[in-house]
Design a protein around this motif. Structure first.
Motif, PDB file in Angstrom:
ATOM      1  N   LEU A 632     -29.047   3.715  18.304  1.00 44.26           N
ATOM      2  CA  LEU A 632     -28.176   4.778  17.797  1.00 44.26           C
ATOM      3  C   LEU A 632     -27.812   4.483  16.347  1.00 44.26           C
ATOM      4  O   LEU A 632     -27.690   3.318  15.952  1.00 44.26           O
ATOM      5  CB  LEU A 632     -26.904   4.864  18.636  1.00 44.26           C
ATOM      6  N   GLU A 636     -23.318   7.615  15.676  1.00 38.25           N
ATOM      7  CA  GLU A 636     -23.430   7.788  17.122  1.00 38.25           C
ATOM      8  C   GLU A 636     -22.816   6.600  17.856  1.00 38.25           C
ATOM      9  O   GLU A 636     -22.147   6.775  18.891  1.00 38.25           O
ATOM     10  CB  GLU A 636     -24.898   7.934  17.504  1.00 38.25           C
ATOM     11  N   GLU A 653     -20.285  15.870  23.311  1.00 41.26           N
ATOM     12  CA  GLU A 653     -20.937  15.025  22.314  1.00 41.26           C
ATOM     13  C   GLU A 653     -21.070  13.585  22.796  1.00 41.26           C
ATOM     14  O   GLU A 653     -22.047  12.894  22.474  1.00 41.26           O
ATOM     15  CB  GLU A 653     -20.173  15.063  20.973  1.00 41.26           C
ATOM     16  N   VAL A 657     -24.599  11.295  23.444  1.00 37.20           N
ATOM     17  CA  VAL A 657     -24.825   9.943  22.929  1.00 37.20           C
ATOM     18  C   VAL A 657     -25.313   9.032  24.051  1.00 37.20           C
ATOM     19  O   VAL A 657     -26.222   8.215  23.856  1.00 37.20           O
ATOM     20  CB  VAL A 657     -23.548   9.385  22.278  1.00 37.20           C
TER      21      VAL A 657
END
Length: 1014
Positions: A632, A636, A653, A657
Motif C-alpha cells: 500500500l 493507504e 474506503e 484498503v
C-alpha cells in the motif's frame, strides 16, 4: 455540489439527534429520501446542528442535495423553523441558536427577535393566528391544515405558503419508539404522556408523487417549496480536506514558518548540546519541509505557545501521541522524547499522503488543566470544546423504559442482569427488552470530550451551534470524527493524576528534606542508567508509579525482566489489549527472553521490525507492514491505521484498503494463509496499540515516578495518597508506605491538614480522607490553628470552632483528639453534653471566655478493635493489619514468597483482596483475575476460570482462603484457583453485646496493636 436537483419538498426533517424525539439515523434519513424519490431535503433537527455536517458529507453518496436549518422548539412545541440560504445563513442560525443553548433560562420566542440574514423563516400555521410576514418568512401548511386553508384568508396569499410535511420517524415502530423517548424525557409513565409532548403519528416521509398528490389542490405551495429549497445551497468542501484550524499564529504564514524555523534551531543546544550530529540537521530539514508542505505550521506553533505559558507557570506536562515521533516537537519542547535515539518512524506522524495533521496529546496535572483551558480561550479567538455523544446503553435503557412502563424495581433488576427466560416474561417486560435493543446506541445527551479543543480559522458557528455545559466553555454539537471530516483538528489538553503526584512529590521532598538541593525531575538520561530504578523494574516493585503499577503490567515486567528504557517503551504498548488478543504478546516475551526464539520470525517481518523481533508492537508497525509487506502507498497505509481505530471501521474506503492489501500480497506471490495471519495480527491490535512515540512519552513519566519511588518512597507515597492514588484505592498506597518503613497516623486536630503530610518517616493522614467531614469544618480548623495556635483540649476546640455534634463525632471517633490522652468514649459523652443540637453560631472573639460546666463522665474505655472499626467506617480501611480482625486467628505459615518453590503443587494460602479484573473468554463466559496481599504484605496473583468464577464468586472486601494450583510462567507466579472462601472477621465490637462484657474485651491499647503490626 450536485446540480440540477428536482423533487424538493421536505422542509422539516429530523434525525435521532433531535434528542429523545427523532428516531432516524442520519444516513438512514438519506436512504429513505432516496427510496422515496426525494432529491432535496432540509435537515432541521430540534435545537441542534449535530447531524448537519454528517448529512452534507453523506449526501453525495445518495445524490441528494442537502439544505440545513434548525427547528426551534420549547420542549415539543414548535415555534418556527430557520433554513439557511447559504453558509453565511447557517452561521447566523448557529449564532442565534447558541444564544439559547448558552443560557437555558432564555425561552425561545414565537418569532426570531433579531434579523437573520440569508435565512428563511417558516412558521407553523395556526388557526386564527395573525401573521405579519416579512419577505423571507413563510407559513408552513401541514396536510391536516389543508381543509381549513380553503376557508382561511391565507388562501388569498398563497405566495407566502409552503409545504410543511414533518419527518421524524420511518414507520409505526419509529413512532412508538418516539413516544417512549418522550416519556423518558418527561420522566413520566407512557400512559400519562401529554399529547402536546409528542409528535404526530403521520410524521413520516411519503413518496414524492404521493406528497404532490396530497397538495394537488394547492400547486402554488408545491412551487413555493421547490423555489425556496432551490434558492438554498450549502458547501463545506469535504473533498478538499485542508486544515480549517487557525492558519497563523503571527500575522501571516511566511512569518509563522520563519518563527517555527527559528524556534527549532534555537532548541538544538538545549536538547543535543553544541555538537549535534549531521543526521539531526537532516531530520530537521526533512520535517520542516513536510510540515510546511502540509500546512501544519500553525498547529505546531499553537501547541508551542500553550506550553510556553505552562512552563512560565511551572506546570508539569507530558506531550505524547504520534507527535512524539517528530524532532521538531522535541526541539520545541512539546514532547520529551528524542526520536533520533528511539529511531521513531516519522511517516507514522506526518507524510505527504496524510490528510489529517499530527496528533499531540498534552497531559497536565488535574490541578492545572483548567487554567490551561482558560489560557487557550483567552488567547485564541475561535475556540470551543468538542462534544461527545452519550448514547443509550442497553442496561440503562431497560431501566428507563421499565420506569416508563411502570415496572417494579425488582423486575427491572432481573431484566438488567439477564436472569430471565424470555418466553416466561409478560408482554410489558418483552416490550421493554425489544425497545431497549432498538434505542441502544441512540444519542441521549451531549457531553464533553475528555480533552479535545478546536481552534479554527473561521468562527466555530460557521460549522455548527455551541452549547454551554457547567464547565463554562462553549462546546460544539458535533464530535471529533465529524470535526476531522471537515478539516477541524483538535488540540488535546488532558489531565491525569500521575503528573500531580510527581509535582507534589517534588514539593514534599523539598519540605521533608529542607537541606537537600532541589530535585531535577527532568534528568531522564540519568534515570535511564540508575541501578535502583532498574531493580524496581526488574522486580516489578512499581506500586504507585505511572502506567507500570497495574497487576497486568506488574506481571508483564516480571515476565520480561525489563530493566531498560527501550524495553519499557515496548512493554507499554505490548500490554495493550490487542497484542495479547492476537497471541503476539507471548511471542514477544519468548523472543525477548530467549534469543534463539527470534529465528522463528518471518524474515520479511523480522527485517521490518528488528527491534521487536518481527512482532507488531507499535502503530508504526501497521504502516510498515502495510506499506512494505502489503504494497500500500503511505496514504493507504495511514488510512488502514486510522480505520483500525474503530472510528472509521465501517467506512467503504477502509474496506477498499483491506481488499487492496490482500490483492497486492497475493499478486506478489505470498501464501494466502500467511497473508491472512498477518492481517489477523493487524486487525486484532492496531486499534489499541500505541504509537512508539506515545509509549516513549509514557515511559518518560514512568521513569520520573520510578526515580521518586526509588529514592523518596515515603514522600512519593504521600503525594500518591493526596492525589487519590492511581490504579488502586488509597488503602494500598497507605500499605505501600508502611512497607517502606512509614509510620501511619490517623488524622490529628493539632498536626493534620486537609491532605496527608509527612514529618520524617511519620505520615499523618489528612482530614479530606474522612468520609462525611465537611470542607468548611476543615477550613475553619486550619484557619483557627494558624491564627490562634494549637488546641489545648476538647473544650478549647469547641470554644473556637463552631461545629455540630455529628461533625465533632467524626473527629473524636477517628481519635483526632488523642493528644488529650482522654479515652474517646469519654470525649464523645462530653461533646454530646456540651454541644447544642441546634445550628452552631460563628465563633466571635470576646474578652471573657464562656465558662462551660465540667461534667463527671463515667470511665468508658474503648478498645483497639473499636478503633479499627471506626477507621473502616470513616477512612474505608483499618490502620491495623486486617489479618488481626479475623474471627479465627490464622495459623497458616504459607506466604507469597514461598510459592516460587511450589510450582505445580496445590496450596492453601490466605490473602487480603486488593482488586479484581473481570473478563470474558472467547466463548463469552465470565472469568476473573485477582490480586491479594498476604500477611506480610506481598502480592498473590490469582486466576479464576469460568467454572470456579461461577461457583466461588468474590464476596466483597476481606480476607480469603485461596486453594489452588501454583503456576509459574516466565518466573511469574499465579495461583489457578479451585476454591475460594471469604473468612469471617470479628463481630463489630461497637455493636456487640459481648463487647459490653469486660471478659470479652481485648485489653490491648491502640499503641499496642500498632506496635504489633509495625
Amino acid at each position: 455540489m450536485i446540480a440540477n436537483f428536482v423533487n424538493p419538498m421536505y422542509l422539516n426533517c429530523h434525525t435521532y439527534y433531535s434528542l429523545r424525539y427523532g428516531t432516524i439515523k442520519p444516513e438512514q434519513l438519506l436512504a429513505i429520501a432516496s427510496e422515496n424519490g426525494v432529491q432535496t431535503l432540509a435537515l432541521t433537527d430540534i435545537n441542534t446542528t449535530s447531524a448537519c455536517l454528517d448529512i452534507v458529507r453523506l449526501s453525495k453518496k445518495y445524490k441528494i442535495k442537502p439544505v440545513l436549518g434548525v427547528d426551534f422548539r420549547n420542549k415539543a412545541h414548535q415555534e418556527f423553523i430557520l433554513i439557511a440560504k447559504n453558509n453565511n445563513g447557517f452561521k447566523n442560525i448557529n449564532d442565534y441558536l447558541s444564544k439559547f443553548l448558552h443560557n437555558r433560562d432564555l425561552k425561545i420566542p414565537e418569532r426570531p427577535d433579531v434579523i437573520l440574514e440569508d435565512c428563511f423563516v417558516i412558521y407553523p400555521y395556526q388557526k386564527g393566528k395573525n401573521f405579519n410576514l416579512k419577505s423571507n418568512e413563510f407559513l408552513g401548511i401541514t396536510p391536516k391544515d389543508l381543509n381549513h386553508l380553503k376557508f382561511s384568508k391565507w388562501s388569498q396569499f398563497r405566495e407566502k405558503l409552503v409545504v410543511l410535511k414533518t419527518v421524524s420517524f420511518q414507520n409505526k415502530k419509529g413512532f412508538n419508539t418516539h413516544r417512549l423517548l418522550r416519556a423518558i424525557d418527561n420522566n413520566t409513565l407512557l400512559s400519562k404522556l401529554p399529547k402536546t409532548e409528542e409528535g404526530s403519528e403521520h410524521d413520516m416521509m411519503l413518496p414524492y408523487e404521493k406528497l404532490c398528490h396530497t397538495y394537488s389542490e394547492f400547486p402554488k405551495l408545491i412551487h413555493n417549496t421547490k423555489q425556496l429549497l432551490e434558492d438554498c445551497s450549502i458547501d463545506f468542501n469535504f473533498e478538499n480536506n485542508e486544515p480549517k484550524n487557525q492558519k497563523c499564529l503571527t500575522e501571516n504564514e511566511a512569518s509563522d514558518y520563519a518563527l517555527l524555523e527559528k524556534l527549532t534551531y534555537a532548541g538544538i543546544p538545549y536538547r543535543y548540546g553544541n555538537d549535534a550530529e549531521p543526521k539531526i540537521y537532516q531530520r530537521i530539514k526533512k520535517e520542516l519541509h513536510i510540515i510546511k508542505e502540509k500546512g501544519f505550521v500553525s498547529y505546531f506553533l499553537i501547541n508551542w505557545k500553550i506550553l510556553e505559558y505552562a512552563r512560565s507557570k511551572g506546570y508539569f506536562y507530558v506531550g505524547r501521541g504520534s507527535g512524539a515521533n517528530s524532532i521538531i516537537a522535541y526541539l520545541l519542547r512539546i514532547t520529551d522524547v528524542d526520536p533520533i535515539e528511539l529511531d521513531l518512524y516519522f511517516e507514522r506522524f506526518i507524510n505527504l499522503f496524510r490528510q489529517n495533521p499530527p496528533d499531540f496529546d498534552i497531559d497536565f496535572s488535574w490541578k492545572d488543566r483548567d487554567d490551561i483551558t482558560h489560557f487557550i480561550f483567552d488567547n485564541f479567538k475561535n475556540t470551543a470544546l468538542i462534544t461527545v455523544y452519550n448514547t443509550f446503553k442497553f442496561k440503562a435503557s431497560v431501566r428507563e423504559l421499565g420506569k416508563v412502563f411502570g415496572l417494579p424495581k425488582s423486575e427491572m433488576d432481573m431484566l438488567t442482569r439477564g436472569k430471565f427466560n424470555i418466553s416466561q416474561l409478560d408482554r410489558l417486560s418483552q416490550l421493554v427488552l425489544k425497545y431497549s435493543q432498538y434505542i441502544e446506541g441512540f444519542p441521549n445527551y451531549l457531553g464533553i470530550h475528555a480533552g479535545g479543543i478546536l481552534i479554527s480559522e473561521k468562527p466555530i458557528h460557521y460549522y455548527g451551534a455551541t452549547f454551554m455545559p457547567p464547565k463554562g466553555f462553549p462546546t460544539t454539537q458535533f464530535d471529533m470524527v465529524v470535526a476531522e471530516d471537515i478539516g477541524l483538528y483538535k488540540f488535546d489538553i488532558l489531565s491525569q493524576r500521575g503528573l500531580g503526584k510527581i509535582k507534589d512529590a517534588v514539593d514534599i521532598v523539598a519540605y521533608n528534606h529542607p537541606h537537600q538541593p532541589k530535585l531535577d525531575i527532568h534528568d531522564i538520561k540519568r534515570f535511564k542508567q540508575d541501578e535502583r530504578i532498574k531493580h524496581l523494574l526488574r522486580n516489578a516493585k512499581a506500586i504507585g508509579c505511572f502506567y507500570v503499577e497495574s497487576p497486568a503490567m506488574r506481571m508483564l515486567l516480571k515476565k520480561l525482566q525489563v530493566d531498560n528504557y527501550l524495553g519499557l517503551v515496548a512493554a507499554s504498548s505490548v500490554i495493550r489489549p490487542g497484542v495479547a488478543k492476537s497471541g503476539m504478546m507471548r511471542q514477544y516475551i519468548l523472543r525477548y527472553r530467549y534469543p534463539e526464539k527470534r529465528q522463528e520470525a518471518h524474515p520479511v517481518l523480522a527485517e521490518l521490525m528488528p527491534e521487536t523481533f518481527g512482532v507488531m508492537v507499535y502503530q508504526e508497525d501497521v504502516i510498515k507492514v502495510a506499506h512494505h509487506f502489503g504494497g500500500l502507498d503511505l496514504g493507504e497505509a495511514d488510512m488502514l491505521r486510522r480505520g483500525m481505530s474503530g472510528k472509521f471501521r465501517s467506512r467503504d474506503e477502509f474496506l477498499k484498503v483491506k481488499q487492496q492489501f490482500f490483492d497486492n500480497c497475493i499478486n506478489d506471490g505470498k501464501p494466502y494463509e500467511f497473508v491472512a495471519d498477518v492481517w489477523r495480527q493487524i486487525e486484532s491490535f492496531a486499534g489499541y496499540a500505541f504509537a512508539k512515540g506515545h509509549s516513549a512519552s509514557y515511559a518518560v513519566e514512568s521513569y520520573q515516578s520510578l526515580f521518586l519511588k526509588a529514592y523518596y518512597p515515603l514522600e512519593y507515597m504521600t503525594a500518591t495518597i493526596n492525589n487519590f492514588g492511581g490504579f488502586y484505592q488509597t488503602e494500598l498506597y497507605v500499605h505501600e508506605a508502611r512497607m517502606h518503613g512509614g509510620k501511619i497516623e490517623a488524622p490529628c486536630i493539632n498536626t493534620s491538614f486537609a491532605p496527608a503530610i509527612i514529618n520524617g518517616d511519620v505520615i499523618f493522614l489528612g482530614f479530606m480522607f474522612l468520609q462525611s467531614l465537611e470542607s468548611k469544618i476543615i477550613e475553619r480548623i486550619l484557619e483557627e490553628r494558624e491564627n490562634y495556635g494549637l488546641f489545648k483540649s476538647l473544650d478549647d476546640f469547641i470554644e473556637r470552632v463552631p461545629i455540630s455534634v455529628e461533625q465533632i463525632t467524626i473527629l473524636i471517633k477517628i481519635n483526632a483528639f488523642r493528644f488529650t490522652e482522654i479515652n474517646k468514649r469519654e470525649l464523645l459523652w462530653e461533646a454530646h453534653l456540651k454541644i447544642s443540637k441546634t445550628i452552631t453560631q460563628e465563633h466571635i472573639v470576646t474578652l471573657f471566655k464562656t465558662q462551660r460546666i465540667s461534667y463527671n463522665t463515667p470511665e468508658l474505655p474503648s478498645t483497639a478493635l473499636e478503633n479499627a472499626f471506626d477507621e473502616i467506617e470513616l477512612l474505608g480501611f483499618p490502620l491495623c493489619n486486617p489479618f488481626h480482625l479475623l474471627e479465627q486467628p490464622s495459623t497458616s505459615k504459607l506466604r507469597a514468597n514461598h510459592l516460587l518453590r511450589l510450582e505445580g503443587k496445590f496450596v492453601k494460602i490466605e490473602g487480603y483482596l486488593v482488586t479484581t479484573k473481570n473478563t470474558k473468554t472467547a466463548n463469552g463466559k465470565l472469568m476473573h483475575f485477582g490480586t491479594f496481599l498476604d500477611r506480610d504484605g506481598d502480592f498473590i496473583d490469582t486466576v479464576h476460570f469460568p467454572p470456579i468464577a461461577a461457583k466461588y464468586p468474590f464476596r466483597g472486601k476481606g480476607i480469603y482462603e485461596i486453594i489452588g494450583k501454583v503456576m509459574i510462567e516466565f518466573d511469574c507466579v499465579t495461583v489457578e484457583v479451585s476454591k475460594l472462601e471469604r473468612l469471617a472477621i470479628i463481630e463489630d465490637p461497637r455493636y456487640s453485646i459481648k463487647s459490653l462484657n469486660p471478659t470479652f474485651q481485648r485489653k490491648k491499647s491502640f499503641k499496642d496493636l500498632k506496635a504489633q503490626y509495625e
